[in-house]
Write an enzyme that holds these catalytic residues in place. Sequence first.
Site, PDB file in Angstrom:
ATOM      1  N   LYS A 163     -15.795  -3.561  -1.301  1.00  0.00           N
ATOM      2  CA  LYS A 163     -15.178  -2.985  -2.493  1.00  0.00           C
ATOM      3  C   LYS A 163     -16.164  -2.985  -3.661  1.00  0.00           C
ATOM      4  CE  LYS A 163     -10.769  -3.469  -5.042  1.00  0.00           C
ATOM      5  NZ  LYS A 163      -9.559  -4.328  -5.130  1.00  0.00           N
ATOM      6  N   GLU A 185      -5.314  -3.816   2.480  1.00  0.00           N
ATOM      7  CA  GLU A 185      -6.348  -4.670   1.889  1.00  0.00           C
ATOM      8  C   GLU A 185      -6.013  -6.136   2.158  1.00  0.00           C
ATOM      9  OE1 GLU A 185      -8.332  -5.347  -2.586  1.00  0.00           O
ATOM     10  OE2 GLU A 185      -6.498  -4.180  -2.334  1.00  0.00           O
ATOM     11  N   CYS A 216      -8.483   0.157  -2.391  1.00  0.00           N
ATOM     12  CA  CYS A 216      -7.572   0.009  -3.529  1.00  0.00           C
ATOM     13  C   CYS A 216      -8.088   0.663  -4.817  1.00  0.00           C
ATOM     14  CB  CYS A 216      -7.258  -1.476  -3.728  1.00  0.00           C
ATOM     15  SG  CYS A 216      -5.787  -1.797  -4.735  1.00  0.00           S
TER      16      CYS A 216
END
Length: 254
Positions: free
Chosen positions: A98, A29, A132
């Site tokens: 995300k 990330e 994540c």
Amino acid sequence: MIVAVHQGSIAGLPAAVASSGADLVVAAEMITTRYDSGVRSHALAEPSDGPTAQRMSTLAKETGVALAYGYPEVDGECVYNSVQLIDGAGHRLANYRKTHLFGDIDRTWFTPGEDAVVQAELGGFRVGLLICYDVEFPELVRAHALAGTELLLVPTALMSPYELVADAVVPARAYESQLFVVYANRCDAEQELLYCGRSCVAAPSGGVLARAGTGPELISADVERAELVKSRLENTHLADRRPGLYRSLTEGSA
């Protein structure tokens, strides 16, 4: 398909890709910048086809290795925490933003994405993208499985003391949703954040095919379709679901 994880810096990525012997290399990330960049996150952000994307495409084309990497993406007035997938010919295949923002850093500087499932075809697999914190939501991983994702790539910036996610949650997600999960973490430090490494490639059996330590490392695993098919025949979670029983849970406010 041979899948590798580059647990290291952006400076070390070209050499890692060239020496990987892999079909696909997954990086962390925000590998192109810092994760905790504060206001500079916006200054460093680029369009999905910007200069960094062009450099990554060139690297992929020169090595013949597909790449997935995290970066800050600007689109109009919004900045997203994104991951882009590029094939071994240098073509941009997919870009994911995300959706589940974690903590003050994400929520202060980034806009949440609205597309839960982003996929592409690569090496005979249907590949999905998350970032994540996203993988910590079983609903989101299951949505990928139901949409046909077989290989889930998860660039991450997991910090101590949350090693449990890398060690236990990621293999559990692979098992319960019957897909491969490639979890690519950082291993550096920023301000008070210490990223814990422990990147892994988890199989649908729940086993871990490759595991990194806490420092810079390149790990790889052979992801085999036969193993996916075998596991789905033995572990019939997807086939045995009873969605009617869960609808109130997924549609309610609780």
